[in-house]
Scaffold this active site. Sequence first.
Site, PDB file in Angstrom:
ATOM      1  N   THR A   1      34.609  37.091  37.282  1.00 21.41           N
ATOM      2  CA  THR A   1      35.923  37.577  36.856  1.00 21.41           C
ATOM      3  C   THR A   1      36.159  39.021  37.304  1.00 21.41           C
ATOM      4  OG1 THR A   1      35.156  38.486  34.768  1.00 21.41           O
ATOM      5  CG2 THR A   1      35.781  36.157  34.767  1.00 21.41           C
ATOM      6  N   CYS A   2      37.396  39.467  37.092  1.00 22.66           N
ATOM      7  CA  CYS A   2      37.770  40.827  37.503  1.00 22.66           C
ATOM      8  C   CYS A   2      37.420  41.866  36.445  1.00 22.66           C
ATOM      9  CB  CYS A   2      39.263  40.886  37.773  1.00 22.66           C
ATOM     10  SG  CYS A   2      39.737  39.812  39.103  1.00 22.66           S
ATOM     11  N   ASP A   3      36.668  41.497  35.440  1.00 19.42           N
ATOM     12  CA  ASP A   3      36.335  42.431  34.366  1.00 19.42           C
ATOM     13  C   ASP A   3      34.989  43.081  34.647  1.00 19.42           C
ATOM     14  OD1 ASP A   3      35.399  43.442  31.776  1.00 19.42           O
ATOM     15  OD2 ASP A   3      37.231  42.481  31.041  1.00 19.42           O
TER      16      ASP A   3
END
Length: 381
Positions: free
Chosen positions: A328-330
Amino acid sequence: MPGEIPDESRIPAAAQPRPATPYIVIDLNIVRQRYAALRRLLPDATIYYAVKANPVVPVVAALAALGANFDIASEGELRRCREAGVTADRLSFGNTIKRDHEIADAVATGVGLFAFDSETELDKLARNAPGSRVFCRLLIENRGAEWPLSRKFGCEAHMAADLLIAARDRGLCPVGVSFHVGSQQTDPGAWPHAIGHAAWVFRACAHRGLGLELLNLGGGLPAHYRAAVPPLEAYVDAIESGLSREFGASRPSLLIEPGRYLVGDAGTLRAQVLLIARKSPHEHERWVYLDAGRFNGLPETEAERIHYPLRTPRDGSPCGTVILAGPTCDSSDILYRRHPYELPLELQVGDQVEFLSAGAYTASYAAVEFNGFAPIRTYCV
Ligand SMILES: Cc1ncc(COP(=O)(O)O)c(C=O)c1O
């Protein structure tokens, strides 16, 4: 469908090619073996499987067929157990934080055993479950636990005694005390310590004319991750010595709520390498990005607490240190950075990486659809 726990189903016998990663495979025979071992070593304790550890119906049904009872935390888990054919008299509502209507609905279904750790919850139980059997959860030191439960649950022993007396005065049936020594507890000595606190409450209540009969030993028994843990026998010996020291010949009825121990080692989470990268031509640090991460199956890598053993098809070839991250982009979706993992230098994009002992707190303990990634699926074999 978002919001639903992914459907679990039997893995198709001719599953060629294998299902798309990431997914979890649960070996029900290992769950059964773990249950049988605990049953054999601790025959006097009634086993309540903590459904939260892995709520898929085949796991619940396999344990139900062996005679297990179940610790539930919500009406959703109550429904799961009922779907698996478990009758309500085999359920304990162990969450100390419940809604009024959840309590009332559970009572209407036939649930008769509830946990509490505060006066407010006691009021809810008195209103919605009059006459029910209730136990008070003690606040216990979680030192030695790799997944500690902090101070969120339980109350001090003095308060527990007062609340149990208040429960009697409010028309409930106070039966005993529970505790949780912290999940993935690596120190068997945590149990005799907690049993000492529980015995104090038994004595305090007896002085005030209330005889308690039930001691709930909670969860905490470990699965096998990277670091070795003592064998189950060491935990049972510690529990037995604590019970003998504190209760002598007049032992209470025992209840135990294993979650991780029963299902952890039964699961394998299969992920795929999506990307291997370095941050500059001069850095040797390899970042390996997988299609499973903090939000789809591996939330217990938070603070790098749980260290799953890994397996790849290239094991046996020379290895180098990696930083492992999810898709994910986290930026919190980094699995292991401070605790170095070594993976084969030949590892390629598309290779499968297996997380072993990943049967507990992986299947349902995940985001619904963060970044558009679907919740992880579970297959039982
Ligand atoms: C009330 C209760 N019982 C049992 C368990 C299961 O614990 P474990 O998975 O460590 O065995 C938990 C886990 O949080 C719990 O809250």
